[in-house]
Design a protein around this motif. Structure first.
Motif, PDB file in Angstrom:
ATOM      1  N   THR A 294       0.850  -1.180   0.000  1.00 26.36           N
ATOM      2  CA  THR A 294       0.000   0.000   0.000  1.00 26.36           C
ATOM      3  C   THR A 294       0.892   1.238   0.000  1.00 26.36           C
ATOM      4  O   THR A 294       1.848   1.315   0.772  1.00 26.36           O
ATOM      5  CB  THR A 294      -0.915   0.024   1.235  1.00 26.36           C
ATOM      6  N   PHE A 295       0.564   2.207  -0.866  1.00 28.59           N
ATOM      7  CA  PHE A 295       1.380   3.404  -1.013  1.00 28.59           C
ATOM      8  C   PHE A 295       0.589   4.628  -0.556  1.00 28.59           C
ATOM      9  O   PHE A 295      -0.605   4.753  -0.839  1.00 28.59           O
ATOM     10  CB  PHE A 295       1.835   3.561  -2.468  1.00 28.59           C
ATOM     11  N   LEU A 296       1.264   5.543   0.130  1.00 24.71           N
ATOM     12  CA  LEU A 296       0.618   6.682   0.755  1.00 24.71           C
ATOM     13  C   LEU A 296       1.196   7.992   0.218  1.00 24.71           C
ATOM     14  O   LEU A 296       2.422   8.151   0.148  1.00 24.71           O
ATOM     15  CB  LEU A 296       0.820   6.650   2.274  1.00 24.71           C
ATOM     16  N   ARG A 297       0.316   8.946  -0.137  1.00 28.15           N
ATOM     17  CA  ARG A 297       0.772  10.274  -0.513  1.00 28.15           C
ATOM     18  C   ARG A 297       1.302  11.015   0.717  1.00 28.15           C
ATOM     19  O   ARG A 297       0.965  10.690   1.863  1.00 28.15           O
ATOM     20  CB  ARG A 297      -0.372  11.072  -1.147  1.00 28.15           C
ATOM     21  N   GLY A 298       2.126  12.010   0.479  1.00 22.16           N
ATOM     22  CA  GLY A 298       2.725  12.751   1.577  1.00 22.16           C
ATOM     23  C   GLY A 298       1.706  13.413   2.479  1.00 22.16           C
ATOM     24  O   GLY A 298       1.871  13.471   3.704  1.00 22.16           O
ATOM     25  N   SER A 299       0.616  13.936   1.897  1.00 20.13           N
ATOM     26  CA  SER A 299      -0.409  14.587   2.706  1.00 20.13           C
ATOM     27  C   SER A 299      -1.047  13.614   3.688  1.00 20.13           C
ATOM     28  O   SER A 299      -1.408  13.987   4.809  1.00 20.13           O
ATOM     29  CB  SER A 299      -1.483  15.199   1.800  1.00 20.13           C
ATOM     30  N   GLU A 300      -1.182  12.353   3.281  1.00 20.11           N
ATOM     31  CA  GLU A 300      -1.736  11.335   4.178  1.00 20.11           C
ATOM     32  C   GLU A 300      -0.740  10.974   5.266  1.00 20.11           C
ATOM     33  O   GLU A 300      -1.109  10.780   6.435  1.00 20.11           O
ATOM     34  CB  GLU A 300      -2.133  10.092   3.383  1.00 20.11           C
ATOM     35  N   GLN A 301       0.528  10.881   4.914  1.00 24.67           N
ATOM     36  CA  GLN A 301       1.552  10.547   5.899  1.00 24.67           C
ATOM     37  C   GLN A 301       1.685  11.635   6.956  1.00 24.67           C
ATOM     38  O   GLN A 301       1.987  11.351   8.123  1.00 24.67           O
ATOM     39  CB  GLN A 301       2.894  10.322   5.208  1.00 24.67           C
ATOM     40  N   ALA A 302       1.472  12.880   6.548  1.00 27.09           N
ATOM     41  CA  ALA A 302       1.588  13.992   7.491  1.00 27.09           C
ATOM     42  C   ALA A 302       0.365  14.107   8.397  1.00 27.09           C
ATOM     43  O   ALA A 302       0.367  14.927   9.329  1.00 27.09           O
ATOM     44  CB  ALA A 302       1.788  15.300   6.733  1.00 27.09           C
ATOM     45  N   GLU A 304      -2.827  12.594  11.045  1.00 27.73           N
ATOM     46  CA  GLU A 304      -2.802  12.021  12.387  1.00 27.73           C
ATOM     47  C   GLU A 304      -2.672  10.501  12.389  1.00 27.73           C
ATOM     48  O   GLU A 304      -2.209   9.911  13.366  1.00 27.73           O
ATOM     49  CB  GLU A 304      -4.057  12.429  13.140  1.00 27.73           C
ATOM     50  N   THR A 305      -3.074   9.831  11.293  1.00 27.97           N
ATOM     51  CA  THR A 305      -2.968   8.375  11.249  1.00 27.97           C
ATOM     52  C   THR A 305      -1.514   7.922  11.222  1.00 27.97           C
ATOM     53  O   THR A 305      -1.185   6.836  11.728  1.00 27.97           O
ATOM     54  CB  THR A 305      -3.692   7.827  10.012  1.00 27.97           C
ATOM     55  N   TYR A 306      -0.648   8.772  10.706  1.00 25.78           N
ATOM     56  CA  TYR A 306       0.762   8.384  10.583  1.00 25.78           C
ATOM     57  C   TYR A 306       1.650   9.328  11.388  1.00 25.78           C
ATOM     58  O   TYR A 306       1.710   9.239  12.602  1.00 25.78           O
ATOM     59  CB  TYR A 306       1.169   8.289   9.106  1.00 25.78           C
ATOM     60  N   PHE A 307       2.350  10.254  10.736  1.00 20.56           N
ATOM     61  CA  PHE A 307       3.390  11.009  11.420  1.00 20.56           C
ATOM     62  C   PHE A 307       2.870  12.197  12.223  1.00 20.56           C
ATOM     63  O   PHE A 307       3.474  12.600  13.206  1.00 20.56           O
ATOM     64  CB  PHE A 307       4.421  11.506  10.414  1.00 20.56           C
ATOM     65  N   GLY A 308       1.774  12.813  11.770  1.00 21.27           N
ATOM     66  CA  GLY A 308       1.275  13.974  12.462  1.00 21.27           C
ATOM     67  C   GLY A 308       2.089  15.225  12.141  1.00 21.27           C
ATOM     68  O   GLY A 308       2.871  15.263  11.187  1.00 21.27           O
ATOM     69  N   ALA A 315      -0.110   8.735  15.091  1.00 16.47           N
ATOM     70  CA  ALA A 315      -0.127   7.433  15.764  1.00 16.47           C
ATOM     71  C   ALA A 315       1.074   6.563  15.416  1.00 16.47           C
ATOM     72  O   ALA A 315       1.243   5.488  15.998  1.00 16.47           O
ATOM     73  CB  ALA A 315      -1.419   6.700  15.397  1.00 16.47           C
ATOM     74  N   PHE A 316       1.915   7.017  14.476  1.00 11.87           N
ATOM     75  CA  PHE A 316       2.980   6.134  13.996  1.00 11.87           C
ATOM     76  C   PHE A 316       4.013   5.837  15.068  1.00 11.87           C
ATOM     77  O   PHE A 316       4.530   4.719  15.145  1.00 11.87           O
ATOM     78  CB  PHE A 316       3.657   6.751  12.774  1.00 11.87           C
ATOM     79  N   ALA A 317       4.330   6.807  15.907  1.00 11.82           N
ATOM     80  CA  ALA A 317       5.321   6.573  16.963  1.00 11.82           C
ATOM     81  C   ALA A 317       4.865   5.469  17.900  1.00 11.82           C
ATOM     82  O   ALA A 317       5.677   4.661  18.368  1.00 11.82           O
ATOM     83  CB  ALA A 317       5.575   7.860  17.740  1.00 11.82           C
ATOM     84  N   ALA A 318       3.560   5.402  18.172  1.00 10.49           N
ATOM     85  CA  ALA A 318       3.040   4.330  19.024  1.00 10.49           C
ATOM     86  C   ALA A 318       3.211   2.974  18.352  1.00 10.49           C
ATOM     87  O   ALA A 318       3.465   1.963  19.026  1.00 10.49           O
ATOM     88  CB  ALA A 318       1.571   4.583  19.355  1.00 10.49           C
TER      89      ALA A 318
END
Length: 358
Positions: A294-302, A304-308, A315-318
């Protein structure tokens, strides 16, 4: 080939990381400067004299960026050096030795890198892919193994300190098979293929494209392991020193990676063709392999589900902390880092610069 039942102790791991560098490095020059659809990534960015990128032969956007020459286009004054590695453990080795600025490694070796005793001074910059069926546990046809539970007493190959090793251990535990009940051997993907062909191993947990070369019976996949609470990722990391000194180059790298994901999502045939050229595989085979990631665009990675963001951690740090708990239980790291410490090791500032307004 001697049996290995448990991960290397931390002291031995550090020794291996330092002494194994010579075997890990294989220089690979970027061979294509062809263009593709989309805007050029930060074409006017002033770059460093040299950018050393550790990459792996994994079918994701990193190979698109390499093949299309987008970083060379974005940083015309920079000598972009692509250095091939066989596993994330080897990338860690190179970073420790000061030979790589940006690299691709799985979430398990990155978690080890962020934990003591390694405590590598790098930051998580990007999710190259969320690993699914493209990384799986397979048994050789004719081995008599049809389930994970059947692996008791058998020989299993996997690259140690990798996401595959992490997922394998989780799968064995879920099936009630202890590590002392199997013979684990530490092999890189190319060596797994050779051992498989010779009949030296009964099963292997490995990623594409080697996975497709093995064939065999699929016992479980990283999709299924993730559903049991152990997700895995391929991550981009950047040394803190490089990120602090060359933010424009980091931004250009992020823009190029996001452009590659856009191509994967909007024109998968073109992306598969570029990746196939790097893997020396036909496009249809690459397309099949891409379906397992699964591939994620940068806006999605930034988000709350990922890097914030710097003000709102994701949530990625958890998720990394959860992986660290598992690794600590295996004796692979000295202690589990705090979630706050792991969040500090995510380059949310760079992500916010590039994707914050999208």
């Amino acid at each position: 080939m001697s049996p290995t039942r448990r991960p290397r102790t931390p002291a031995l791991l550090v020794t291996a990381l330092v002494t194994g560098l010579g075997a890990a490095l294989t220089l690979a020059a970027c061979t294509s400067t062809s263009s593709a659809t989309g805007d050029a990534a930060s074409a006017d960015a002033s770059g460093p004299d040299v950018l050393r990128i550790g990459y792996q032969l994994i079918p994701n956007g990193d190979l698109v960026v390499k093949h299309e020459g987008w970083l060379e286009e974005a940083l015309p004054g920079t000598d972009v050096q692509w250095i091939r590695f066989d596993s994330g453990g080897d990338v860690n080795t190179a970073v420790v030795a000061g030979s790589v600025d940006v690299g691709l490694a799985g979430s398990s070796p990155v978690t080890r890198g962020l934990s003591k005793p390694l405590d590598i001074d790098y930051r998580v910059l990007w999710v190259h892919d969320v690993i699914g069926d493209a990384e799986s546990l397979v048994a050789r046809d004719g081995s008599g193994v049809s389930s994970v539970a059947d692996l008791a007493g058998r020989t299993i190959a996997t690259p140690f300190a990798s996401t595959a090793h992490y997922s394998l251990t989780a799968a064995l535990a879920e099936a009630g098979v202890g590590e002392d009940d199997v013979r684990l051997v530490d092999l890189q993907p190319a060596d797994i293929l050779g051992a498989w062909t010779r009949g030296d191993v009964d099963a292997a947990y490995v990623w594409e494209p080697t996975l497709s070369e093995l064939g065999g019976t699929v016992l479980t996949t990283s999709t299924q392991v993730a559903q049991g609470g152990h997700p895995t990722y391929d991550l981009g990391v950047v040394t803190r020193a490089f990120a602090d000194e060359h933010p424009d180059a980091v931004d250009a790298w992020l823009e190029a990676q996001d452009r590659a994901v856009a191509l994967l999502q909007d024109d998968p045939d073109a992306a598969a063709e570029a990746i196939g050229a790097e893997l020396d595989l036909p496009t249809d085979e690459v397309t099949t392999q891409l379906a397992g990631l699964t591939f994620l665009r940068g806006s999605e990675q930034a988000g709350e589900t990922y890097f914030g963001t710097p003000d709102a951690p994701g949530a990625f740090a958890a998720s990394l902390a959860s992986a660290a708990q598992f690794l600590h239980a295996q004796g692979a790291i000295d202690a589990v880092p705090d979630v706050a410490d792991l969040q500090d090791r995510i380059a949310v500032d760079a992500l916010a610069r590039v994707f914050g307004g999208r």
